[in-house]
Design a protein around this motif. Structure first.
Motif, PDB file in Angstrom:
ATOM      1  N   ASP A   1      -0.539  -5.884   4.901  1.00  0.00           N
ATOM      2  CA  ASP A   1       0.114  -5.270   3.748  1.00  0.00           C
ATOM      3  C   ASP A   1       1.352  -4.492   4.167  1.00  0.00           C
ATOM      4  O   ASP A   1       1.454  -3.996   5.295  1.00  0.00           O
ATOM      5  N   ARG A   2       2.285  -4.372   3.233  1.00  0.00           N
ATOM      6  CA  ARG A   2       3.418  -3.471   3.421  1.00  0.00           C
ATOM      7  C   ARG A   2       2.962  -2.045   3.132  1.00  0.00           C
ATOM      8  O   ARG A   2       2.108  -1.826   2.278  1.00  0.00           O
ATOM      9  N   VAL A   3       3.536  -1.080   3.832  1.00  0.00           N
ATOM     10  CA  VAL A   3       3.113   0.317   3.695  1.00  0.00           C
ATOM     11  C   VAL A   3       4.303   1.173   3.281  1.00  0.00           C
ATOM     12  O   VAL A   3       5.368   1.127   3.901  1.00  0.00           O
ATOM     13  N   GLY A   4       4.115   1.947   2.217  1.00  0.00           N
ATOM     14  CA  GLY A   4       5.106   2.911   1.761  1.00  0.00           C
ATOM     15  C   GLY A   4       4.447   4.259   1.567  1.00  0.00           C
ATOM     16  O   GLY A   4       3.231   4.403   1.761  1.00  0.00           O
ATOM     17  N   ALA A   5       5.209   5.263   1.164  1.00  0.00           N
ATOM     18  CA  ALA A   5       4.638   6.602   1.023  1.00  0.00           C
ATOM     19  C   ALA A   5       5.467   7.470   0.092  1.00  0.00           C
ATOM     20  O   ALA A   5       6.670   7.234  -0.103  1.00  0.00           O
TER      21      ALA A   5
ATOM     22  N   THR B   1       0.869  -1.178   0.000  1.00  0.00           N
ATOM     23  CA  THR B   1       0.000   0.000   0.000  1.00  0.00           C
ATOM     24  C   THR B   1       0.904   1.225   0.000  1.00  0.00           C
ATOM     25  O   THR B   1       1.813   1.327   0.821  1.00  0.00           O
ATOM     26  N   ILE B   2       0.664   2.134  -0.928  1.00  0.00           N
ATOM     27  CA  ILE B   2       1.498   3.325  -1.035  1.00  0.00           C
ATOM     28  C   ILE B   2       0.619   4.557  -0.865  1.00  0.00           C
ATOM     29  O   ILE B   2      -0.361   4.745  -1.589  1.00  0.00           O
TER      30      ILE B   2
ATOM     31  N   PRO C   1       7.844   0.417   0.534  1.00  0.00           N
ATOM     32  CA  PRO C   1       6.897  -0.304   1.393  1.00  0.00           C
ATOM     33  C   PRO C   1       7.579  -1.337   2.289  1.00  0.00           C
ATOM     34  O   PRO C   1       8.409  -2.124   1.833  1.00  0.00           O
ATOM     35  N   ARG C   2       7.210  -1.307   3.566  1.00  0.00           N
ATOM     36  CA  ARG C   2       7.668  -2.302   4.536  1.00  0.00           C
ATOM     37  C   ARG C   2       6.505  -2.635   5.456  1.00  0.00           C
ATOM     38  O   ARG C   2       5.605  -1.819   5.661  1.00  0.00           O
ATOM     39  N   ARG C   3       6.552  -3.836   6.029  1.00  0.00           N
ATOM     40  CA  ARG C   3       5.465  -4.269   6.894  1.00  0.00           C
ATOM     41  C   ARG C   3       5.946  -4.296   8.338  1.00  0.00           C
ATOM     42  O   ARG C   3       6.442  -5.298   8.846  1.00  0.00           O
TER      43      ARG C   3
END
Length: 306
Positions: A131-135, A92-93, A148-150
């Motif tokens: 989910d892994r999260v990035g931005a 998820t970004i 993204p990392r979880r």
């Protein structure tokens, strides 16, 4: 206009971390019927989480015949079915607009604060489902991105950077007209395929290049747009003397002037119509969040689990 509080002008990390508990009732559904006073009624489709093939086995009574593998069944002479599991994780970004146009609010909070709350809620929700999260963070000076990392620590790190960048916003900062498209270009490189992408912005300065970038991202990912607005952008108050400033020069305008009010509202409606034309025509969900209420209240009303 309500009296501002520190948390309504700049987001605090403590508050964004506390929003984790409120994200548990969210659900990004494959079919999202969106009813919004700004964007009208719009039924959008999201791919949702996909399926991973797990095994091929003999058919059992009660199995879904839609998953029957007819080629294997014919070859072996016995009914066989393909078994799938829901994908365990995907990236998820969060693409967050923190340009100077977001440093505005006439009600409870600045647009930048509502945007930060929305990013935190969507980030915590994504982490809760594995989910892994990035931005990608866009400011007028520069753009930052986070792969993204979880992990809870990584989401906290992203939120800390959001707070740091938001606290640098101030009236009078020269806007960078091309920064929105630069953010989306960076986002396109980060979200290559099968990601959940959430773009949170007021879409100030959006143009045909913006639409082309969003369409390219949506082609290979699930795209969700969060449109942040302030009620003052919709209607000009009917007051005799309204002070207006860009941080350097201040003037007074007459809000009772019908001609001025019509031009003001026409300008916002034109911007809104461009958003409809550029974004809604190809089925991407658009959520509109106002500065009148906390983002959690508004998102929970739309994304709560039914």
């Amino acid at each position: 206009m309500q009296t501002p509080t520190p948390d309504s002008v700049y987001p605090s990390l403590e508050h964004l971390v506390q929003l984790r508990a409120l994200a548990r009732g969210f659900r990004l559904r494959p079919h999202m019927p969106l009813h919004n006073i700004l964007l009208g009624q719009h039924a959008a489709r999201m791919r949702g989480r996909g399926l991973d093939f797990e095994e091929l086995r003999h058919y059992r009574p009660g199995d879904d015949v839609r998953y029957m593998d007819w080629k294997v069944t014919r070859r072996l002479g016995k009914p066989h079915i393909r078994v799938y599991n829901e994908e365990r994780e995907r990236p998820t970004i969060l693409a967050l607009d923190l340009r100077v146009s977001m440093f505005f609010g006439s009600r409870k909070s600045m647009k930048s604060v509502v945007a930060a709350e929305a990013a935190a809620l969507l980030g915590w929700y994504s982490l809760s489902v594995g989910d892994r999260v990035g931005a990608v963070l866009a400011t007028d000076p520069d753009i930052r991105h986070f792969v993204p990392r979880r992990s809870t620590a990584h989401v906290n790190f992203i939120l800390a950077n959001i707070c740091e960048q938001a606290r640098q916003l101030e009236v009078g900062t020269p806007p960078d007209a091309g920064r929105l498209n630069q953010m989306l270009t960076r986002l396109q490189h980060l979200a290559r395929h099968d990601a959940q992408v959430c773009v949170i912005s007021d879409f100030h300065g959006a143009d045909t290049e913006t639409a082309a970038l969003l369409q390219a991202i949506a082609r290979h990912n699930d795209l969700l747009l969060v449109f942040v607005f302030d009620p003052l952008e919709l209607h000009l108050p009917q007051e005799a003397r309204l002070p207006v400033t860009d941080g350097r020069v201040q003037i007074s305008v007459d809000g009772r002037s019908s001609a001025l009010r019509e031009k003001y509202e026409a300008a916002f409606n034109s911007r809104l119509q461009r958003a409809r034309d550029l974004l809604l025509g190809w089925g991407v969900p658009v959520l509109a969040l106002s500065t009148e209420r906390p983002a959690a209240q508004q998102l929970r009303a739309i994304l709560r689990q039914r």
